[in-house]
Design a protein around this motif. Sequence first.
Motif, PDB file in Angstrom:
ATOM      1  N   ASP A  33      18.742  19.005  -1.910  1.00  0.00           N
ATOM      2  CA  ASP A  33      18.180  18.023  -0.995  1.00  0.00           C
ATOM      3  C   ASP A  33      17.626  16.819  -1.759  1.00  0.00           C
ATOM      4  O   ASP A  33      16.825  16.997  -2.678  1.00  0.00           O
ATOM      5  CB  ASP A  33      17.042  18.649  -0.190  1.00  0.00           C
ATOM      6  N   PRO A  34      18.016  15.602  -1.383  1.00  0.00           N
ATOM      7  CA  PRO A  34      17.453  14.416  -2.017  1.00  0.00           C
ATOM      8  C   PRO A  34      16.331  13.802  -1.182  1.00  0.00           C
ATOM      9  O   PRO A  34      16.284  13.973   0.035  1.00  0.00           O
ATOM     10  CB  PRO A  34      18.649  13.467  -2.064  1.00  0.00           C
ATOM     11  N   PHE A  35      15.409  13.109  -1.816  1.00  0.00           N
ATOM     12  CA  PHE A  35      14.456  12.279  -1.085  1.00  0.00           C
ATOM     13  C   PHE A  35      13.941  11.188  -2.001  1.00  0.00           C
ATOM     14  O   PHE A  35      13.988  11.301  -3.230  1.00  0.00           O
ATOM     15  CB  PHE A  35      13.311  13.110  -0.481  1.00  0.00           C
ATOM     16  N   LEU A  36      13.476  10.109  -1.389  1.00  0.00           N
ATOM     17  CA  LEU A  36      12.980   8.937  -2.115  1.00  0.00           C
ATOM     18  C   LEU A  36      11.493   8.812  -1.820  1.00  0.00           C
ATOM     19  O   LEU A  36      11.111   8.512  -0.685  1.00  0.00           O
ATOM     20  CB  LEU A  36      13.737   7.681  -1.673  1.00  0.00           C
ATOM     21  N   ALA A  37      10.659   9.063  -2.817  1.00  0.00           N
ATOM     22  CA  ALA A  37       9.213   9.055  -2.633  1.00  0.00           C
ATOM     23  C   ALA A  37       8.670   7.653  -2.912  1.00  0.00           C
ATOM     24  O   ALA A  37       8.750   7.148  -4.044  1.00  0.00           O
ATOM     25  CB  ALA A  37       8.557  10.070  -3.559  1.00  0.00           C
ATOM     26  N   LEU A  38       8.129   7.008  -1.874  1.00  0.00           N
ATOM     27  CA  LEU A  38       7.580   5.661  -2.006  1.00  0.00           C
ATOM     28  C   LEU A  38       6.263   5.717  -2.776  1.00  0.00           C
ATOM     29  O   LEU A  38       5.292   6.340  -2.337  1.00  0.00           O
ATOM     30  CB  LEU A  38       7.362   5.057  -0.624  1.00  0.00           C
ATOM     31  N   THR A  39       6.227   5.064  -3.930  1.00  0.00           N
ATOM     32  CA  THR A  39       5.052   5.146  -4.788  1.00  0.00           C
ATOM     33  C   THR A  39       3.981   4.117  -4.456  1.00  0.00           C
ATOM     34  O   THR A  39       2.840   4.233  -4.912  1.00  0.00           O
ATOM     35  CB  THR A  39       5.469   4.988  -6.258  1.00  0.00           C
ATOM     36  N   ASN A  40       4.347   3.098  -3.667  1.00  0.00           N
ATOM     37  CA  ASN A  40       3.356   2.103  -3.261  1.00  0.00           C
ATOM     38  C   ASN A  40       3.849   1.404  -2.005  1.00  0.00           C
ATOM     39  O   ASN A  40       4.960   1.665  -1.521  1.00  0.00           O
ATOM     40  CB  ASN A  40       3.090   1.078  -4.387  1.00  0.00           C
TER      41      ASN A  40
ATOM     42  N   GLY B 107      -1.757   9.106  -3.813  1.00  0.00           N
ATOM     43  CA  GLY B 107      -1.063   8.454  -4.911  1.00  0.00           C
ATOM     44  C   GLY B 107       0.270   7.849  -4.523  1.00  0.00           C
ATOM     45  O   GLY B 107       0.946   7.251  -5.367  1.00  0.00           O
ATOM     46  N   TYR B 108       0.661   7.976  -3.262  1.00  0.00           N
ATOM     47  CA  TYR B 108       1.934   7.416  -2.791  1.00  0.00           C
ATOM     48  C   TYR B 108       1.666   6.400  -1.673  1.00  0.00           C
ATOM     49  O   TYR B 108       0.518   6.181  -1.272  1.00  0.00           O
ATOM     50  CB  TYR B 108       2.851   8.535  -2.289  1.00  0.00           C
ATOM     51  N   ALA B 109       2.709   5.765  -1.215  1.00  0.00           N
ATOM     52  CA  ALA B 109       2.570   4.731  -0.186  1.00  0.00           C
ATOM     53  C   ALA B 109       1.868   5.281   1.049  1.00  0.00           C
ATOM     54  O   ALA B 109       2.087   6.437   1.449  1.00  0.00           O
ATOM     55  CB  ALA B 109       3.938   4.179   0.193  1.00  0.00           C
ATOM     56  N   THR B 110       1.056   4.441   1.666  1.00  0.00           N
ATOM     57  CA  THR B 110       0.369   4.843   2.898  1.00  0.00           C
ATOM     58  C   THR B 110       1.025   4.251   4.135  1.00  0.00           C
ATOM     59  O   THR B 110       0.754   4.700   5.248  1.00  0.00           O
ATOM     60  CB  THR B 110      -1.105   4.395   2.849  1.00  0.00           C
ATOM     61  N   GLN B 111       1.880   3.226   3.946  1.00  0.00           N
ATOM     62  CA  GLN B 111       2.499   2.550   5.068  1.00  0.00           C
ATOM     63  C   GLN B 111       4.014   2.786   5.081  1.00  0.00           C
ATOM     64  O   GLN B 111       4.660   2.776   4.022  1.00  0.00           O
ATOM     65  CB  GLN B 111       2.228   1.046   4.994  1.00  0.00           C
ATOM     66  N   LEU B 112       4.546   2.967   6.278  1.00  0.00           N
ATOM     67  CA  LEU B 112       5.996   3.098   6.432  1.00  0.00           C
ATOM     68  C   LEU B 112       6.599   1.699   6.467  1.00  0.00           C
ATOM     69  O   LEU B 112       6.254   0.879   7.328  1.00  0.00           O
ATOM     70  CB  LEU B 112       6.318   3.844   7.725  1.00  0.00           C
ATOM     71  N   PRO B 113       7.499   1.377   5.550  1.00  0.00           N
ATOM     72  CA  PRO B 113       8.077   0.025   5.532  1.00  0.00           C
ATOM     73  C   PRO B 113       9.093  -0.163   6.648  1.00  0.00           C
ATOM     74  O   PRO B 113       9.480   0.784   7.332  1.00  0.00           O
ATOM     75  CB  PRO B 113       8.750  -0.034   4.160  1.00  0.00           C
ATOM     76  N   ALA B 114       9.531  -1.406   6.823  1.00  0.00           N
ATOM     77  CA  ALA B 114      10.623  -1.671   7.763  1.00  0.00           C
ATOM     78  C   ALA B 114      11.884  -0.991   7.257  1.00  0.00           C
ATOM     79  O   ALA B 114      12.113  -0.912   6.043  1.00  0.00           O
ATOM     80  CB  ALA B 114      10.845  -3.173   7.886  1.00  0.00           C
TER      81      ALA B 114
END
Length: 771
Positions: free
Chosen positions: A380-387, A314-321
């Motif tokens: 602890d913070p984190f940013l979960a990429l949803t797409n 349900g979250y991004a599958t690719q690591l962005p630049a």
Amino acid sequence: MTSPQHSPGRRGVGCRASGAMTVPQRFLHADTIMLTLRFSLLAGVSLAAALCAATVARAADPAAQGQVGADGATVMPGVTVESAPPADGSAAAGYRVGTVDVGPLGNRSVQDTPFSITTVPAALIQATQASSMADVVKYDSSAQIEPRGDLDFGRPQTRGFENAVTQNTRIDGLNSYTIMAYPIEAYDSVQILNGAAGGLYGASSPGGVFNFIPKRPTDTPLRLVTIGYDSLGLFTEHADAGGRAGSDGQFGYRINALHGAGTSYVDHSSQQRNLLSGDFDLRLGDATTLSFNGSYYDDNESGLPAAFVYGAPGYATQLPAPPNPAKVGYGIPGAGQTEQQGIGTLKLEHEFSPGWKLTLGGLYERADRTMNPTAGAPADPFLALTNNNGNYNAYVSDTGLRTQVFSNLGYLNGHVETGSLEHDVFLGSNGYQQTMYTRVGTAAPVKIGSASIADPTQFFWTTPNTGSFYKSAYTGQQALVAGDTIKITEQWSLLLAGSGSWLSSRSYSNKGAVTAHYDAFGFSPTGSLIFKPVSNVTTYLTYADALQQGDTLNTTTGTTVLPPYHSTDLELGGKMTVHQSLDLSMAVFDMRRPWSYLNTAGTVSSGGQQRNIGVETGIKGKVTDSLTVFGGFTWLDPLLTDTGNAATSDKLVVSVPRYQANLYVEYALPSVAGLILDMNIHYTGQRAANATNTTWAAGYATLDLGARYEMAALGTRLTWRAGIENVTNTRYWAAILAPNQQGVLPTSLSTSYAAFMGTPLTAHASLTVSF
């Protein structure tokens, strides 16, 4: 899922006295008036130093000081110049270290030790203004940091193998907790042994041994004061004093105090560091020394760029630049990393006679991470990429931990001869007991907003973490170690060593019930054949078998603690010293560790393997009188096989590069005495960003430039240092944290991947006064 921010140490402009330690610097953000006052202070000190230097130069002029003879000529007193070899690890020695402490082996020549060893000495720590583990680890081309919180709080490793939490990290030879921020200002050097060393130290991961050597008392008085400033706002003040007292100098001391506070390279971020450490020794006669080291350190960081999390269903599958880490919005003010640590060591060393030595030691350590049970602390913070379009949800999570470690060592080293053979023997024991505490009622991550990489939003977090803690885990280890280095001829030697380790592990519920446990014993052998064709060349063939505590897996029936397993390391290496000023090294290795996984039924299966083969090279020392180099290059093939899943079998290990290199170059200008220019180039190749190798973190290169200028003035030594880190402002992913078990596909947000950004372009300056 914890996703700490990346806040690597800074390089800066520093001042140091010859042979004394300069202190790494960071930044303090203040209002315009405060900045003006502090810059005025630095400018005033610099101007006063220049005037003093001119006065001293005039006073040292022969015409000003010499006596005038009957013929009108100036008669100067005679001067005797004696040449002494440069101190081990000093800048004059090209940062070469000839002797290291190899645990139970004792002090050994680096060239004749059949292991790959990198030592980052005090002088290089000064020259590069290192202040964190990330600053130091990069000088070993085989080393990486696996983030825990951020790279400052990460887990160091070598040759692509994850290190155990306490087995692989030591302070003055004693086991210490790995996942904490190490204030490099408190340490004289960091010694890194690449590869498996279970035969020497007892059960441990094949990911190397990191030994932090505390600063020692100095035989001559040492007084250093450093003021440092980072380009966007963090001031650091540091004092370092050492010497001896008593009629015959029986009592020695070394005290360091540091304070740094302000805003880092991102607006609304905050950092505060405080350190107080002391190393004391008492000479109980000519053959016995009792030493004590104590330190307290707290490091509070918030608002720096958080990790980007991806890969769960349900979250991004690719690591962005990687985006610009200096852009406001990727960090969460009020959320970050907090640590308080207290460490004490006690050591007794006694020489019975030349060649025979007894060493006894103990350590106590307490480290509180990302929490304060009475006053609260950042989460602890984190940013979960949803797409894959860069949209994300911002979270904070509660991951408060407390760790207590008791460790010990006792070694007897001796030299004996049997006929034509010479033996350097050792017998001893070392071990530790570690207890982990977790916060009661730890909550799930809290979502505080949504945004995108292209248009980040500044979110804030003000709710502190509070609550009591319960004993959640215990691990213990005690090893009996023994070995013999047999000198057969001037050319041939044989090292045989082994350790027997008793291991225990317990996991507890918050009600005190034991949820998983094991007790085990295992043996780790090591053997090396050493050949010296000529006196300045050493070659070796080493085989090591290292026992390691088993992994912990969450199964469908609960938590399973796996039994210990054995890793192997086959290594062929060579070392050469050129003109007694330049060290060259090379090692070819094949390392393997068993790998267990959860099968489709949710139970544990074994038979997998992580196999890393590679080549590492190193160069350290003086190329010419003015040119110094310190660097290395590593090629690695880190492969995971037989994972029980075709999608992850025969794939590269996450976050481990195939190519990595670092080169530090320093040039002393012959035409300007005291002026030294330096440059550091770091390269990390492309890395797999998930277990299926379907997304990647691009390779990157960074360039750091710096200069320092040293001078004498009215009995003091002054050193100015200026530097720019990441001159090209390269954007890069510094590291990726994989799920607890490599090769297992993420099933939830808490078991996904987390990518950490590297530091942008920053400028630094500092001034050190030695008196």
